[in-house]
Design a protein around this motif. Structure first.
Motif, PDB file in Angstrom:
ATOM      1  N   ASN A  27      -2.018 -16.762  53.355  1.00 31.49           N
ATOM      2  CA  ASN A  27      -3.423 -16.579  53.705  1.00 31.49           C
ATOM      3  C   ASN A  27      -3.819 -15.099  53.809  1.00 31.49           C
ATOM      4  O   ASN A  27      -4.623 -14.715  54.643  1.00 31.49           O
ATOM      5  N   THR A  28      -3.251 -14.268  52.956  1.00 29.66           N
ATOM      6  CA  THR A  28      -3.568 -12.848  52.914  1.00 29.66           C
ATOM      7  C   THR A  28      -4.979 -12.661  52.350  1.00 29.66           C
ATOM      8  O   THR A  28      -5.330 -13.305  51.364  1.00 29.66           O
ATOM      9  N   PRO A  29      -5.800 -11.794  52.955  1.00 25.52           N
ATOM     10  CA  PRO A  29      -7.140 -11.553  52.412  1.00 25.52           C
ATOM     11  C   PRO A  29      -7.075 -11.000  50.982  1.00 25.52           C
ATOM     12  O   PRO A  29      -6.182 -10.224  50.642  1.00 25.52           O
ATOM     13  N   THR A  30      -8.033 -11.387  50.162  1.00 22.45           N
ATOM     14  CA  THR A  30      -8.049 -10.996  48.751  1.00 22.45           C
ATOM     15  C   THR A  30      -8.013  -9.475  48.553  1.00 22.45           C
ATOM     16  O   THR A  30      -7.250  -8.997  47.717  1.00 22.45           O
ATOM     17  N   PRO A  31      -8.799  -8.683  49.305  1.00 23.32           N
ATOM     18  CA  PRO A  31      -8.722  -7.228  49.099  1.00 23.32           C
ATOM     19  C   PRO A  31      -7.326  -6.658  49.372  1.00 23.32           C
ATOM     20  O   PRO A  31      -6.881  -5.730  48.696  1.00 23.32           O
ATOM     21  N   LEU A  32      -6.632  -7.235  50.333  1.00 23.47           N
ATOM     22  CA  LEU A  32      -5.276  -6.772  50.650  1.00 23.47           C
ATOM     23  C   LEU A  32      -4.295  -7.183  49.555  1.00 23.47           C
ATOM     24  O   LEU A  32      -3.417  -6.411  49.168  1.00 23.47           O
ATOM     25  N   MET A  33      -4.463  -8.397  49.002  1.00 25.00           N
ATOM     26  CA  MET A  33      -3.630  -8.822  47.884  1.00 25.00           C
ATOM     27  C   MET A  33      -3.835  -7.877  46.699  1.00 25.00           C
ATOM     28  O   MET A  33      -2.879  -7.497  46.026  1.00 25.00           O
ATOM     29  N   ALA A  34      -5.089  -7.519  46.453  1.00 27.05           N
ATOM     30  CA  ALA A  34      -5.406  -6.617  45.345  1.00 27.05           C
ATOM     31  C   ALA A  34      -4.706  -5.274  45.527  1.00 27.05           C
ATOM     32  O   ALA A  34      -4.149  -4.717  44.576  1.00 27.05           O
ATOM     33  N   LEU A  35      -4.698  -4.776  46.744  1.00 26.28           N
ATOM     34  CA  LEU A  35      -4.026  -3.507  47.034  1.00 26.28           C
ATOM     35  C   LEU A  35      -2.522  -3.626  46.808  1.00 26.28           C
ATOM     36  O   LEU A  35      -1.911  -2.762  46.170  1.00 26.28           O
ATOM     37  N   LYS A  56      -9.682 -18.573  48.987  1.00 26.97           N
ATOM     38  CA  LYS A  56     -10.489 -18.764  50.189  1.00 26.97           C
ATOM     39  C   LYS A  56      -9.571 -18.937  51.391  1.00 26.97           C
ATOM     40  O   LYS A  56      -8.552 -19.619  51.305  1.00 26.97           O
ATOM     41  N   PRO A  57      -9.924 -18.328  52.528  1.00 26.48           N
ATOM     42  CA  PRO A  57      -9.085 -18.470  53.719  1.00 26.48           C
ATOM     43  C   PRO A  57      -9.052 -19.913  54.207  1.00 26.48           C
ATOM     44  O   PRO A  57     -10.060 -20.610  54.178  1.00 26.48           O
ATOM     45  N   THR A  58      -7.892 -20.360  54.636  1.00 24.37           N
ATOM     46  CA  THR A  58      -7.747 -21.747  55.077  1.00 24.37           C
ATOM     47  C   THR A  58      -7.742 -21.891  56.590  1.00 24.37           C
ATOM     48  O   THR A  58      -7.808 -22.995  57.091  1.00 24.37           O
ATOM     49  N   ASN A  59      -7.676 -20.795  57.307  1.00 28.79           N
ATOM     50  CA  ASN A  59      -7.574 -20.902  58.766  1.00 28.79           C
ATOM     51  C   ASN A  59      -8.892 -20.582  59.469  1.00 28.79           C
ATOM     52  O   ASN A  59      -8.909 -20.360  60.660  1.00 28.79           O
TER      53      ASN A  59
END
Length: 69
Positions: A27-35, A56-59
């Motif tokens: 559940n890592t945020p998309t901007p952080l995954m991109a980084l 999309k976040p699941t929590n």
């Protein structure tokens, strides 16, 4: 002009796909995954979509659906 991510326009490697799957599961945020992947947010979302995954976040409850006190 904005600086391009390091892996911009490069092919996705199996290792990067594996890391993307792992980070989506965590559940890592998309901007952080991109980084972490050295890609743009849009590239991460598109690849996840191509793999049949959702970023999309699941929590979290969707906006506007939380109970008001």
């Amino acid at each position: 002009m904005a600086k391009q991510p390091p892996n911009s326009r490069k092919q996705w490697t199996p290792e990067h796909e594996s890391q993307l799957r792992k980070e989506i599961k965590q559940n890592t945020p998309t901007p952080l995954m991109a980084l972490h992947l050295g890609r743009s947010k849009g590239a991460v979302q598109q690849k996840a979509n191509d793999l049949g995954l959702s970023t999309k976040p699941t929590n979290k409850s969707p906006y506007g659906t939380s109970k008001k006190k």
